[in-house]
Motif scaffolding. Structure first.
Motif, mmCIF file in Angstrom:
data_model
loop_
_atom_site.group_PDB
_atom_site.id
_atom_site.type_symbol
_atom_site.label_atom_id
_atom_site.label_comp_id
_atom_site.label_asym_id
_atom_site.label_seq_id
_atom_site.Cartn_x
_atom_site.Cartn_y
_atom_site.Cartn_z
ATOM 1 N N VAL A 196 -5.139 14.921 -2.403
ATOM 2 C CA VAL A 196 -5.744 14.777 -3.683
ATOM 3 C C VAL A 196 -5.404 14.745 -4.743
ATOM 4 C CG1 VAL A 196 -7.559 16.422 -5.333
ATOM 5 C CG2 VAL A 196 -7.506 16.706 -2.320
ATOM 6 N N ALA A 197 -4.046 14.883 -4.810
ATOM 7 C CA ALA A 197 -3.255 14.702 -6.138
ATOM 8 C C ALA A 197 -3.197 13.574 -6.260
ATOM 9 C CB ALA A 197 -2.404 16.101 -6.321
ATOM 10 N N VAL A 198 -2.538 13.247 -4.830
ATOM 11 C CA VAL A 198 -1.980 11.652 -4.883
ATOM 12 C C VAL A 198 -3.225 10.902 -5.325
ATOM 13 C CG1 VAL A 198 -0.904 9.795 -3.905
ATOM 14 C CG2 VAL A 198 0.027 12.003 -4.109
ATOM 15 N N MET A 199 -4.739 10.676 -4.813
ATOM 16 C CA MET A 199 -5.931 10.304 -4.978
ATOM 17 C C MET A 199 -6.214 9.835 -5.941
ATOM 18 S SD MET A 199 -6.476 8.503 -1.088
ATOM 19 C CE MET A 199 -8.307 8.518 -1.454
ATOM 20 N N TRP A 200 -5.791 11.125 -6.657
ATOM 21 C CA TRP A 200 -6.902 10.729 -7.689
ATOM 22 C C TRP A 200 -5.651 10.440 -8.864
ATOM 23 C CZ3 TRP A 200 -11.220 11.612 -10.021
ATOM 24 C CH2 TRP A 200 -11.431 11.684 -11.240
ATOM 25 N N VAL A 201 -4.155 10.745 -8.846
ATOM 26 C CA VAL A 201 -3.221 10.046 -9.634
ATOM 27 C C VAL A 201 -3.008 7.952 -9.278
ATOM 28 C CG1 VAL A 201 -0.928 9.518 -9.950
ATOM 29 C CG2 VAL A 201 -1.405 11.671 -9.937
ATOM 30 N N VAL A 202 -4.173 8.160 -8.598
ATOM 31 C CA VAL A 202 -3.803 6.274 -8.088
ATOM 32 C C VAL A 202 -5.260 5.951 -8.785
ATOM 33 C CG1 VAL A 202 -4.291 4.656 -6.887
ATOM 34 C CG2 VAL A 202 -2.172 6.159 -6.072
ATOM 35 N N TYR A 203 -6.086 6.427 -9.199
ATOM 36 C CA TYR A 203 -7.598 6.568 -9.406
ATOM 37 C C TYR A 203 -7.543 6.240 -11.269
ATOM 38 C CZ TYR A 203 -12.213 6.702 -10.153
ATOM 39 O OH TYR A 203 -13.724 6.206 -9.934
ATOM 40 N N GLU A 204 -7.009 7.600 -11.376
ATOM 41 C CA GLU A 204 -6.861 7.837 -13.378
ATOM 42 C C GLU A 204 -6.010 6.339 -12.948
ATOM 43 O OE1 GLU A 204 -6.047 11.643 -15.291
ATOM 44 O OE2 GLU A 204 -5.011 11.332 -14.042
ATOM 45 N N SER A 205 -5.391 6.208 -12.545
ATOM 46 C CA SER A 205 -4.010 5.224 -13.435
ATOM 47 C C SER A 205 -5.237 4.215 -13.880
ATOM 48 C CB SER A 205 -2.803 5.149 -12.918
ATOM 49 O OG SER A 205 -2.938 4.899 -11.309
ATOM 50 N N THR A 206 -5.432 3.734 -12.405
ATOM 51 C CA THR A 206 -6.210 1.862 -11.760
ATOM 52 C C THR A 206 -7.382 2.379 -12.269
ATOM 53 O OG1 THR A 206 -6.540 2.462 -9.393
ATOM 54 C CG2 THR A 206 -4.317 2.065 -10.380
ATOM 55 N N GLY A 207 -8.458 2.840 -11.820
ATOM 56 C CA GLY A 207 -9.628 2.803 -12.214
ATOM 57 C C GLY A 207 -10.490 2.173 -10.957
ATOM 58 N N SER A 208 -9.314 2.146 -9.555
ATOM 59 C CA SER A 208 -9.988 1.195 -8.708
ATOM 60 C C SER A 208 -10.217 2.228 -7.333
ATOM 61 C CB SER A 208 -9.005 0.413 -8.427
ATOM 62 O OG SER A 208 -9.710 -0.812 -7.391
ATOM 63 N N PRO A 209 -11.467 2.547 -6.853
ATOM 64 C CA PRO A 209 -11.688 2.595 -5.491
ATOM 65 C C PRO A 209 -11.342 2.211 -4.304
ATOM 66 C CG PRO A 209 -13.966 2.693 -6.894
ATOM 67 C CD PRO A 209 -13.191 1.924 -7.141
ATOM 68 N N LEU A 210 -10.790 0.530 -4.336
ATOM 69 C CA LEU A 210 -9.883 0.078 -3.314
ATOM 70 C C LEU A 210 -8.796 0.399 -3.620
ATOM 71 C CD1 LEU A 210 -10.112 -1.797 -1.181
ATOM 72 C CD2 LEU A 210 -9.685 -3.502 -2.623
ATOM 73 N N LYS A 211 -7.939 0.471 -4.615
ATOM 74 C CA LYS A 211 -6.798 1.084 -4.345
ATOM 75 C C LYS A 211 -6.333 1.992 -4.068
ATOM 76 C CE LYS A 211 -5.407 -2.693 -8.145
ATOM 77 N NZ LYS A 211 -5.291 -2.688 -9.252
ATOM 78 N N MET A 212 -7.084 3.379 -4.303
ATOM 79 C CA MET A 212 -7.461 4.309 -4.165
ATOM 80 C C MET A 212 -7.376 4.754 -2.624
ATOM 81 S SD MET A 212 -9.673 8.108 -5.040
ATOM 82 C CE MET A 212 -11.156 6.888 -4.498
ATOM 83 N N SER A 213 -7.912 3.665 -2.095
ATOM 84 C CA SER A 213 -8.584 3.904 -0.425
ATOM 85 C C SER A 213 -6.881 3.718 0.045
ATOM 86 C CB SER A 213 -9.909 3.310 -0.684
ATOM 87 O OG SER A 213 -9.307 1.785 0.125
ATOM 88 N N LEU A 214 -6.149 2.271 -0.764
ATOM 89 C CA LEU A 214 -4.842 1.965 -0.164
ATOM 90 C C LEU A 214 -3.755 2.867 0.441
ATOM 91 C CD1 LEU A 214 -4.153 -1.609 -1.853
ATOM 92 C CD2 LEU A 214 -5.384 -1.350 0.366
ATOM 93 N N VAL A 215 -4.599 4.085 -0.103
ATOM 94 C CA VAL A 215 -3.189 5.446 -0.428
ATOM 95 C C VAL A 215 -3.480 5.835 0.888
ATOM 96 C CG1 VAL A 215 -3.190 7.789 -0.594
ATOM 97 C CG2 VAL A 215 -3.066 6.132 -2.886
ATOM 98 N N GLY A 216 -4.845 6.141 1.734
ATOM 99 C CA GLY A 216 -4.504 6.159 2.901
ATOM 100 C C GLY A 216 -4.830 5.197 4.308
ATOM 101 N N ILE A 217 -4.219 4.102 4.101
ATOM 102 C CA ILE A 217 -4.166 2.888 4.674
ATOM 103 C C ILE A 217 -2.704 3.186 4.833
ATOM 104 C CG2 ILE A 217 -3.684 1.011 5.333
ATOM 105 C CD1 ILE A 217 -6.352 0.052 4.247
ATOM 106 N N CYS A 218 -2.047 3.550 3.421
ATOM 107 C CA CYS A 218 -0.583 4.022 3.306
ATOM 108 C C CYS A 218 0.343 4.579 4.344
ATOM 109 C CB CYS A 218 0.019 3.516 1.727
ATOM 110 S SG CYS A 218 0.238 1.949 1.230
ATOM 111 N N GLN A 219 -0.775 5.532 4.551
ATOM 112 C CA GLN A 219 -0.772 7.136 5.106
ATOM 113 C C GLN A 219 -0.950 7.018 7.013
ATOM 114 O OE1 GLN A 219 -2.388 9.869 3.486
ATOM 115 N NE2 GLN A 219 -1.147 10.840 2.350
ATOM 116 N N VAL A 220 -1.420 6.008 7.236
ATOM 117 C CA VAL A 220 -1.704 5.992 8.496
ATOM 118 C C VAL A 220 -1.171 4.818 9.367
ATOM 119 C CG1 VAL A 220 -3.393 5.164 10.186
ATOM 120 C CG2 VAL A 220 -3.697 7.268 8.450
ATOM 121 N N GLY A 221 -1.159 3.337 8.636
ATOM 122 C CA GLY A 221 -0.740 2.501 9.518
ATOM 123 C C GLY A 221 1.131 1.837 9.557
ATOM 124 N N PRO A 222 1.938 2.792 9.363
ATOM 125 C CA PRO A 222 3.510 2.738 9.305
ATOM 126 C C PRO A 222 3.642 3.201 10.388
ATOM 127 C CG PRO A 222 2.937 2.791 7.164
ATOM 128 C CD PRO A 222 1.502 2.807 7.499
#
Length: 417
Positions: free
Chosen positions: A36-62
């Motif tokens: 929750v915290a990392v997702m919110w940090v990204v959303y709060e700093s960028t305001g972009s849902p897409l950039k926030m969703s990339l956090v999930g891809i970073c956790q699964v893709g590698p």
């Protein structure tokens, strides 16, 4: 059979497993806070849902790309040492986000890089604990041990986000990550106090990581056909289940008219169902010696999803989701136990890594397909389709997967122990 013989909850008091479980509960709660915290940090700093969703891809893709090599490395290393290093590395990766922000040098790409690094270390730790549990608990107690470990994951998913919401309101999202970092250090201390013997290895230390990874794949394909069928079945299930995470919010809003409150009510059923499954198996392990319960559980979960799509009632939807959670939780514990029992100790890391790669690769496609189809079809109709797809996957597994030979060997082994 006495209750003492049938209950596996006594494992909580096991000197080594209980210590390991305590550390897992702490770190899993920290993981829930971290998500929750990392997702919110990204959303709060960028305001972009897409950039926030990339956090999930970073956790699964590698993990899909590198997971098998992590398993091969773990099979040749000392599990306990590797797990302690992984906990320390995860703590550092998480703590670096608020530290870099404090000095004004934190960028979005650094956040993504730290998320990837933390995900890789966390996956290596997960492979280590799954392959290491059979080394510290008796064979007959594996279903109970896996249930309790899965319960720690569910505890983190239930408690972590709620705790994150409170802590972020008091301290801010960046500062909350220090709490998550501390839970990893606590887990590392617990692993250090746990006695985990080294698995007996054949003379393989001169082989390259690639060669050992290939051996894990060969074992998965040829060494036991039941494992290959399980991977195929769970991959199909993982194509379906994550799509519900996209469909349920829309279903709650458009079909039930219950909005975000209804979404929360339905998902509370999932948490209650999975936790009930873990506790039930832990206390009644003798009832689940027959691995055909895996396909039975998936069939019942598919039926519950069909009911969910057809009922049009909030509380029936919650009960249907709870039943699905119970079935999915039951199947996941039995699959972990089956893999642990039929895989040679010196290959468990590789096989668990291969299993994770094969079954998680379909998750993003299920979510993307659900999002695309929602534009053209009603969410309740799509949920019914998901339920039917689950039924087909389970039926195919029941037809092609025959764990009976492996199960007979296991029963003979257990009688000799």
């Amino acid at each position: 059979m006495t209750h003492k013989e049938s209950s596996g909850l006594k494992l909580v008091l096991h000197r080594d497993f209980g210590t390991l479980l305590f550390g897992q509960v702490a770190s899993r709660i920290g993981n829930g806070v971290n998500w929750v915290a990392v997702m919110w940090v990204v959303y709060e700093s960028t305001g972009s849902p897409l950039k926030m969703s990339l956090v999930g891809i970073c956790q699964v893709g590698p993990l899909i790309l590198l997971g098998p090599f992590l398993g091969a490395y773990l099979d040749r290393a000392d599990r306990k040492t590797v797990m302690i290093i992984c906990d320390i590395a995860c703590a550092l990766c998480v703590a670096m986000i608020p530290l870099l922000d404090r000095f004004g040098v934190l960028t979005l790409w650094l956040v993504y890089l730290l998320v990837v690094a933390k995900a890789l270390f966390a996956e290596l730790f997960s492979i280590g604990i799954n392959s290491g549990v059979p080394l510290i608990v008796p064979n007959k107690d594996l279903p109970a041990a896996n249930s309790l470990l899965a319960g720690s994951v569910q505890t983190g998913q239930l408690v972590g986000p709620a705790l994150a919401a409170y802590l972020m309101s008091v301290f801010g999202a960046h500062q909350v990550l220090y709490f998550d970092s501390a839970t990893f250090l606590m887990s590392g201390v617990c692993v250090g106090l746990t006695r985990i013997p080294r698995a007996d290895r054949k003379s393989e230390t001169d082989k390259r990581i690639w060669s050992e990874t290939w051996e894990g794949l060969v074992f998965l394909v040829r060494g036991g056909s039941v494992l290959l069928y399980i991977v195929a079945m769970v991959a199909a299930v993982n194509l379906c289940i994550p799509s519900l995470m996209v469909l349920i919010p829309i279903y709650s809003a458009e079909i039930l008219g219950a909005g975000k409150e209804g979404f929360a009510v339905i998902f509370s059923g999932w948490g209650a169902g999975t936790m009930s499954a873990f506790l039930f198996i832990a206390s009644h392990r003798e009832r689940f010696r027959d691995y055909r319960w895996i396909t039975r559980a998936y069939m019942l979960s598919g039926s519950s999803v069909v009911v969910l799509g057809l009922c049009g009632n909030l509380y029936l939807s919650m009960l249907s989701f709870a039943l699905m959670g119970f079935c999915i939780g039951t199947a996941s514990v039995l699959i972990s136990t089956l893999i642990q029992r039929i895989t040679p100790p010196h290959m468990r890391g590789r096989v668990f890594a291969m299993y994770g790669m094969g079954t998680h690769a379909t998750i993003p496609f299920g979510m993307l397909a659900a999002g695309a189809l929602c534009i053209h079809y009603r969410p309740d109709l799509l949920i019914v389709w998901v339920g039917l797809a689950l039924l087909i996957a389970a039926l195919a597994g029941a037809i092609f997967m025959n764990p009976q030979p492996e199960q007979n060997k296991l029963q003979q082994l257990e009688k000799s122990l």
